[in-house]
Design a protein around this motif. Structure first.
Motif, PDB file in Angstrom:
ATOM      1  N   CYS A 266      -7.037 -11.305  -7.702  1.00  0.00           N
ATOM      2  CA  CYS A 266      -7.044 -10.582  -6.275  1.00  0.00           C
ATOM      3  C   CYS A 266      -7.274  -9.182  -6.221  1.00  0.00           C
ATOM      4  CB  CYS A 266      -5.677 -11.205  -5.564  1.00  0.00           C
ATOM      5  SG  CYS A 266      -5.657 -10.707  -4.084  1.00  0.00           S
TER       6      CYS A 266
ATOM      7  N   ASN B 110      -6.580  -7.763  -3.764  1.00  0.00           N
ATOM      8  CA  ASN B 110      -5.504  -7.120  -2.957  1.00  0.00           C
ATOM      9  C   ASN B 110      -4.227  -7.016  -3.492  1.00  0.00           C
ATOM     10  OD1 ASN B 110      -4.336  -6.423  -0.170  1.00  0.00           O
ATOM     11  ND2 ASN B 110      -3.249  -8.347  -0.183  1.00  0.00           N
ATOM     12  N   CYS B 111      -3.806  -7.659  -4.487  1.00  0.00           N
ATOM     13  CA  CYS B 111      -2.640  -7.482  -5.186  1.00  0.00           C
ATOM     14  C   CYS B 111      -2.562  -7.953  -6.548  1.00  0.00           C
ATOM     15  CB  CYS B 111      -1.474  -8.599  -4.359  1.00  0.00           C
ATOM     16  SG  CYS B 111      -1.996 -10.199  -5.070  1.00  0.00           S
TER      17      CYS B 111
ATOM     18  N   HIS C 192      -3.081 -10.450  -8.293  1.00  0.00           N
ATOM     19  CA  HIS C 192      -2.541 -11.638  -8.878  1.00  0.00           C
ATOM     20  C   HIS C 192      -3.659 -12.125  -9.661  1.00  0.00           C
ATOM     21  CE1 HIS C 192      -0.319 -15.390  -8.904  1.00  0.00           C
ATOM     22  NE2 HIS C 192      -1.399 -15.978  -8.490  1.00  0.00           N
TER      23      HIS C 192
ATOM     24  N   CYS D   2      -5.570 -16.179  -2.063  1.00  0.00           N
ATOM     25  CA  CYS D   2      -4.617 -15.786  -3.277  1.00  0.00           C
ATOM     26  C   CYS D   2      -3.444 -16.459  -3.108  1.00  0.00           C
ATOM     27  CB  CYS D   2      -4.358 -14.338  -2.847  1.00  0.00           C
ATOM     28  SG  CYS D   2      -3.222 -13.469  -4.267  1.00  0.00           S
TER      29      CYS D   2
ATOM     30  N   CYS E 281      -0.555 -13.427  -2.383  1.00  0.00           N
ATOM     31  CA  CYS E 281      -0.809 -12.652  -0.966  1.00  0.00           C
ATOM     32  C   CYS E 281      -1.313 -13.197   0.294  1.00  0.00           C
ATOM     33  CB  CYS E 281      -1.168 -11.119  -0.982  1.00  0.00           C
ATOM     34  SG  CYS E 281      -2.968 -11.370  -1.347  1.00  0.00           S
TER      35      CYS E 281
HETATM   36 ZN   LIG Z   1      -3.313 -11.629  -3.523  1.00  0.00          ZN
END
Ligand SMILES: [Zn+2]
Length: 210
Positions: A7, A9-10, A12, A44, A47
């Protein structure tokens, strides 16, 4: 084929199934997964943000003799696409083959084929919708122009730079008129094997007298 997805963004990590081949003659259910972009995005697990997934794939519909090659890298030439397809499937006589660069264009090509439209004519008519929209608003900035198969009618959708959608019904009369007008030019500019039918291709059709 399963791939590891990170991901953005995070960070993961999760697994995601990609389809290097989308054979709708064998697996018809895949078509809807192209239409709702399920094949090209994931959510995801951590998140819950949407993760877009870009990969090369070959969409084929043997019943309609129709192939669309998706190349998100934009690196493949038409010659390379033809060689790749011949290696994979042998000679593809009577096939319509298109090269596209993103899942939106892939969806559009399939919808046009399924609605029995000539994508070359629809690509030309888009210019008329763009011209008339610019006529009304010269400041208009467009991101994309797409055909959309609606429930009651088909439309051309102009997507503006700020993600607004302006849609207008596809005018069959103009389409027929363009067909007569550009028939010869269209045939001349359509190559054996794979073709990339986009705005650039249309500019070649329109630049020369017919
Ligand atoms: Zn994420």
């Amino acid at each position: 084929m399963l791939i590891d997805l990170t991901c953005p963004n995070c960070q993961h990590q999760q697994e995601f199934q990609i389809y290097p081949e989308i054979n709708v003659s064998k697996e018809p259910a895949l078509k809807n997964m192209v239409f709702n972009f399920q094949l090209f995005k994931d959510t995801c697990e951590n998140c819950e943000k949407i993760i877009p997934v870009a990969y090369a794939t070959i969409y084929h519909d043997f019943d309609q003799k129709f192939i669309v090659v998706l190349d998100p890298t934009r690196q493949k030439t038409l010659t390379e696409v033809n060689q790749e397809l011949e290696k994979e499937f042998g000679e593809l006589k009577g096939y319509t083959i298109r090269l596209v660069h993103n899942p939106d264009d892939l969806k559009e090509k399939i919808q046009l084929r399924d609605s029995h439209y000539d994508d070359r004519l629809v690509e030309i008519i888009k210019q008329y919708y763009v011209a008339s929209a610019l006529d009304k608003n010269p400041e208009l900035k467009l991101n994309a122009v797409l055909f959309n198969r609606g429930l009651t009618h088909n439309e051309i959708v102009l997507i503006t730079a700020d993600q607004q959608k302006l849609s207008a019904e596809l005018n069959e009369e103009i389409l027929n008129h363009l067909s007569t007008l550009y028939k010869k030019k269209i045939a001349e500019l359509t190559l054996e094997g794979a073709n990339r039918i986009d705005g650039v291709w249309v500019s070649h059709v329109l630049e020369t007298k017919h």
